[in-house]
Design an enzyme around this catalytic site. Structure first.
Site, PDB file in Angstrom:
ATOM      1  N   GLY A  49       0.786  -1.225   0.000  1.00  6.77           N
ATOM      2  CA  GLY A  49       0.000   0.000   0.000  1.00  6.77           C
ATOM      3  C   GLY A  49       0.818   1.274   0.000  1.00  6.77           C
ATOM      4  O   GLY A  49       0.264   2.370  -0.058  1.00  6.77           O
ATOM      5  N   HIS A  50       2.149   1.166   0.028  1.00 10.14           N
ATOM      6  CA  HIS A  50       3.001   2.365   0.141  1.00 10.14           C
ATOM      7  C   HIS A  50       4.166   2.289  -0.825  1.00 10.14           C
ATOM      8  O   HIS A  50       5.273   1.970  -0.411  1.00 10.14           O
ATOM      9  CB  HIS A  50       3.527   2.481   1.574  1.00 10.14           C
ATOM     10  CG  HIS A  50       4.044   3.839   1.933  1.00 10.14           C
ATOM     11  ND1 HIS A  50       5.365   4.210   1.798  1.00 10.14           N
ATOM     12  CD2 HIS A  50       3.420   4.920   2.438  1.00 10.14           C
ATOM     13  CE1 HIS A  50       5.532   5.446   2.226  1.00 10.14           C
ATOM     14  NE2 HIS A  50       4.367   5.889   2.608  1.00 10.14           N
ATOM     15  N   PHE A  51       4.125   2.545  -1.984  1.00 14.53           N
ATOM     16  CA  PHE A  51       2.994   2.896  -2.819  1.00 14.53           C
ATOM     17  C   PHE A  51       2.978   1.913  -3.977  1.00 14.53           C
ATOM     18  O   PHE A  51       4.045   1.649  -4.535  1.00 14.53           O
ATOM     19  CB  PHE A  51       3.141   4.313  -3.366  1.00 14.53           C
ATOM     20  CG  PHE A  51       3.223   5.368  -2.289  1.00 14.53           C
ATOM     21  CD1 PHE A  51       2.066   5.833  -1.676  1.00 14.53           C
ATOM     22  CD2 PHE A  51       4.437   5.879  -1.880  1.00 14.53           C
ATOM     23  CE1 PHE A  51       2.129   6.814  -0.696  1.00 14.53           C
ATOM     24  CE2 PHE A  51       4.506   6.852  -0.899  1.00 14.53           C
ATOM     25  CZ  PHE A  51       3.358   7.320  -0.305  1.00 14.53           C
TER      26      PHE A  51
END
Length: 144
Positions: A49-51
């Site tokens: 999720g990052h990124f």
């Protein structure tokens, strides 16, 4: 060569997967300073999720890695064996460089103040000699 591997680190720190964020300790002067390493792998969970498409280690996780290196330093003293160190402050932190998969983060913490209940560490994370994160971390020991 590592002075402490991850299994030996687990004998000092209460952290466990997925939150044990240091892989090895290269240098250790209990109560004075520690140097640890984190080898950033492509499959680290936070990269989902990052990124997506541009993986970057979250700066706050690098601060936590530094805190864990500092905790190894403080908790390696015989009188602190089995204790837990908790964050009480993060001061003057600067995130100076992105860290990406495949890189190794060198985490150096010098304890500039250490008392029976609390302490302060000066922390620097580098990658290939370049500063990535710097700051001052304060902590207290969880009451026994």
């Amino acid at each position: 060569m590592a002075l402490l591997n991850q299994e030996q680190i687990k004998e000092i720190l209460p952290h466990r997967d997925p939150f044990l964020l240091i892989d090895e300790v290269e240098e250790l002067e209990p109560g004075v300073r520690a140097v640890a390493l984190k080898h950033v792998k492509e499959d680290e969970d936070w990269f989902r999720g990052h990124f997506p498409g541009h993986p970057v280690v979250p700066g706050v996780l690098i601060v936590e890695m530094l805190a864990q290196a500092g905790a190894v330093c403080a908790l390696s003293l015989p009188e602190n064996k089995g204790r837990i160190a908790l964050f009480t402050g993060i001061n003057d932190v600067k995130i100076r460089r992105q860290v990406t998969p495949g890189e190794t983060i060198r985490l150096e913490v010098e304890l500039i103040k250490l008392r029976s209940q609390a302490g302060v560490g000066r922390a620097t994370a580098t990658v290939n000699g370049e500063r990535a994160v710097t700051g001052e971390l304060t902590f207290m020991f969880l009451k026994d």
